[in-house]
Write a protein that holds these residues in place. Structure first.
Motif, PDB file in Angstrom:
ATOM      1  N   VAL A  73      -0.666   1.742 -12.053  1.00  0.00           N
ATOM      2  CA  VAL A  73       0.590   1.955 -12.999  1.00  0.00           C
ATOM      3  C   VAL A  73       1.497   0.865 -12.935  1.00  0.00           C
ATOM      4  CG1 VAL A  73       2.614   3.663 -13.440  1.00  0.00           C
ATOM      5  CG2 VAL A  73       0.584   4.633 -12.317  1.00  0.00           C
ATOM      6  N   LEU A  74       2.062   0.666 -13.988  1.00  0.00           N
ATOM      7  CA  LEU A  74       2.824  -0.404 -14.259  1.00  0.00           C
ATOM      8  C   LEU A  74       4.215   0.066 -14.754  1.00  0.00           C
ATOM      9  CD1 LEU A  74       3.001  -3.465 -14.025  1.00  0.00           C
ATOM     10  CD2 LEU A  74       2.525  -3.661 -16.826  1.00  0.00           C
ATOM     11  N   LYS A  75       5.183   0.095 -13.732  1.00  0.00           N
ATOM     12  CA  LYS A  75       6.498   0.441 -13.960  1.00  0.00           C
ATOM     13  C   LYS A  75       7.351  -0.654 -14.404  1.00  0.00           C
ATOM     14  CE  LYS A  75       8.371   2.912 -10.453  1.00  0.00           C
ATOM     15  NZ  LYS A  75       9.198   3.137  -9.342  1.00  0.00           N
ATOM     16  N   LEU A  76       7.859  -0.652 -15.782  1.00  0.00           N
ATOM     17  CA  LEU A  76       8.506  -1.607 -16.551  1.00  0.00           C
ATOM     18  C   LEU A  76      10.014  -1.372 -16.691  1.00  0.00           C
ATOM     19  CD1 LEU A  76       5.805  -2.706 -19.272  1.00  0.00           C
ATOM     20  CD2 LEU A  76       6.362  -3.848 -17.118  1.00  0.00           C
ATOM     21  N   TRP A 107       3.932  -3.381 -10.356  1.00  0.00           N
ATOM     22  CA  TRP A 107       2.392  -2.825 -10.466  1.00  0.00           C
ATOM     23  C   TRP A 107       2.188  -1.935  -9.169  1.00  0.00           C
ATOM     24  CZ3 TRP A 107      -2.501  -6.134  -9.434  1.00  0.00           C
ATOM     25  CH2 TRP A 107      -3.532  -5.520  -9.883  1.00  0.00           C
ATOM     26  N   ILE A 108       1.810  -0.843  -9.410  1.00  0.00           N
ATOM     27  CA  ILE A 108       1.403   0.139  -8.245  1.00  0.00           C
ATOM     28  C   ILE A 108       0.099   0.413  -8.301  1.00  0.00           C
ATOM     29  CG2 ILE A 108       2.003   2.429  -7.269  1.00  0.00           C
ATOM     30  CD1 ILE A 108       4.612   2.125  -9.165  1.00  0.00           C
ATOM     31  N   ALA A 109      -0.647  -0.145  -7.469  1.00  0.00           N
ATOM     32  CA  ALA A 109      -2.191   0.014  -7.394  1.00  0.00           C
ATOM     33  C   ALA A 109      -2.497   0.212  -6.071  1.00  0.00           C
ATOM     34  CB  ALA A 109      -2.759  -1.535  -7.966  1.00  0.00           C
ATOM     35  N   PRO A 110      -3.500   0.917  -5.727  1.00  0.00           N
ATOM     36  CA  PRO A 110      -3.932   1.993  -6.675  1.00  0.00           C
ATOM     37  C   PRO A 110      -3.271   3.188  -6.721  1.00  0.00           C
ATOM     38  CG  PRO A 110      -5.108   2.269  -4.396  1.00  0.00           C
ATOM     39  CD  PRO A 110      -4.166   1.246  -4.352  1.00  0.00           C
ATOM     40  N   PRO A 113       0.891  -1.206  -0.034  1.00  0.00           N
ATOM     41  CA  PRO A 113       0.158   0.165  -0.080  1.00  0.00           C
ATOM     42  C   PRO A 113       0.853   1.279  -0.088  1.00  0.00           C
ATOM     43  CG  PRO A 113      -0.740  -1.537   1.738  1.00  0.00           C
ATOM     44  CD  PRO A 113       0.518  -2.104   1.063  1.00  0.00           C
ATOM     45  N   TRP A 114       0.267   2.200  -0.483  1.00  0.00           N
ATOM     46  CA  TRP A 114       1.144   3.470  -0.550  1.00  0.00           C
ATOM     47  C   TRP A 114       1.739   3.921   0.504  1.00  0.00           C
ATOM     48  CZ3 TRP A 114       0.089   8.052   1.830  1.00  0.00           C
ATOM     49  CH2 TRP A 114      -1.177   8.251   2.608  1.00  0.00           C
ATOM     50  N   TRP A 115       1.228   4.096   1.857  1.00  0.00           N
ATOM     51  CA  TRP A 115       1.937   4.226   2.747  1.00  0.00           C
ATOM     52  C   TRP A 115       2.839   3.682   3.391  1.00  0.00           C
ATOM     53  CZ3 TRP A 115      -3.139   2.199   2.651  1.00  0.00           C
ATOM     54  CH2 TRP A 115      -3.212   1.008   3.061  1.00  0.00           C
ATOM     55  N   ARG A 116       3.226   2.526   2.664  1.00  0.00           N
ATOM     56  CA  ARG A 116       4.123   1.399   3.193  1.00  0.00           C
ATOM     57  C   ARG A 116       5.399   1.349   2.229  1.00  0.00           C
ATOM     58  NH1 ARG A 116       2.318  -3.862   5.143  1.00  0.00           N
ATOM     59  NH2 ARG A 116       4.560  -4.072   5.334  1.00  0.00           N
ATOM     60  N   ARG A 117       5.231   1.970   1.025  1.00  0.00           N
ATOM     61  CA  ARG A 117       6.219   1.838   0.065  1.00  0.00           C
ATOM     62  C   ARG A 117       7.073   3.470  -0.163  1.00  0.00           C
ATOM     63  NH1 ARG A 117       1.566   1.487  -3.559  1.00  0.00           N
ATOM     64  NH2 ARG A 117       1.271   3.676  -4.701  1.00  0.00           N
ATOM     65  N   PRO A 118       8.434   3.200  -0.519  1.00  0.00           N
ATOM     66  CA  PRO A 118       9.110   4.304  -0.572  1.00  0.00           C
ATOM     67  C   PRO A 118       8.902   5.177  -1.913  1.00  0.00           C
ATOM     68  CG  PRO A 118      10.333   2.527  -1.051  1.00  0.00           C
ATOM     69  CD  PRO A 118       9.111   1.866  -0.690  1.00  0.00           C
ATOM     70  N   ILE A 119       9.242   6.329  -1.729  1.00  0.00           N
ATOM     71  CA  ILE A 119       9.345   7.216  -3.093  1.00  0.00           C
ATOM     72  C   ILE A 119      10.201   6.710  -3.920  1.00  0.00           C
ATOM     73  CG2 ILE A 119       9.767   9.448  -4.106  1.00  0.00           C
ATOM     74  CD1 ILE A 119       8.632  10.639  -1.571  1.00  0.00           C
ATOM     75  N   GLY A 120       9.859   6.330  -5.391  1.00  0.00           N
ATOM     76  CA  GLY A 120      10.875   5.885  -6.427  1.00  0.00           C
ATOM     77  C   GLY A 120      11.236   4.409  -6.058  1.00  0.00           C
ATOM     78  N   GLU A 121      10.409   3.620  -5.704  1.00  0.00           N
ATOM     79  CA  GLU A 121      10.573   2.256  -5.479  1.00  0.00           C
ATOM     80  C   GLU A 121      11.106   1.518  -6.542  1.00  0.00           C
ATOM     81  OE1 GLU A 121       8.204  -1.288  -3.415  1.00  0.00           O
ATOM     82  OE2 GLU A 121       7.130   0.228  -4.255  1.00  0.00           O
ATOM     83  N   PRO A 122      12.500   0.884  -6.396  1.00  0.00           N
ATOM     84  CA  PRO A 122      13.174   0.348  -7.667  1.00  0.00           C
ATOM     85  C   PRO A 122      12.577  -0.984  -8.181  1.00  0.00           C
ATOM     86  CG  PRO A 122      14.339   0.066  -5.672  1.00  0.00           C
ATOM     87  CD  PRO A 122      13.264   0.888  -5.153  1.00  0.00           C
TER      88      PRO A 122
END
Length: 115
Positions: free
Chosen positions: A92-95, A44-47, A22-31
């Protein structure tokens, strides 16, 4: 993080992505993750309607998805220290850079990312 097999227009691909926390548990610019059994080709970043490449050291392809999993927008080769937004997106899907082209993705393409 859950590992998910990527399906494009109903067809299985040999690629896997990870679903983020969830967004509150992930870092900015997660590699993009590189650990685990299967090598991951994306995240995959949802939502989310926004993608950040802050703190990253590589370019990525950003694939914004509608609520039904169809591609709304694609931005290829997004360099580090950028922030993108797509108002109609629900995830968003970061590929890895170049993967959107390799997969033949374009607006309207259906992706199956069910875990």
């Amino acid at each position: 993080m859950a590992t998910i097999a990527l399906h494009v227009d109903g067809q299985a691909t040999p690629y896997h992505v990870h679903k983020t926390l969830p967004w509150w548990r992930r870092p900015i610019g997660e590699p993009l993750p590189t650990y685990g059994r299967a090598k991951s080709y994306g995240l995959w970043i949802a939502p989310s309607k926004t993608l950040s490449t802050w703190w990253m050291n590589q370019a990525v392809d950003a694939v914004f998805l509608n609520a039904d999993g169809t591609v709304a927008r694609i931005v290829t080769g997004v360099r580090p220290w950028r922030t993108l937004r797509c108002q109609q997106a629900r995830s968003v899907l970061k590929l890895r850079a170049g993967m959107a082209r390799r997969l033949g993705l374009e607006p309207g393409t259906a992706l199956d990312l069910s875990a």
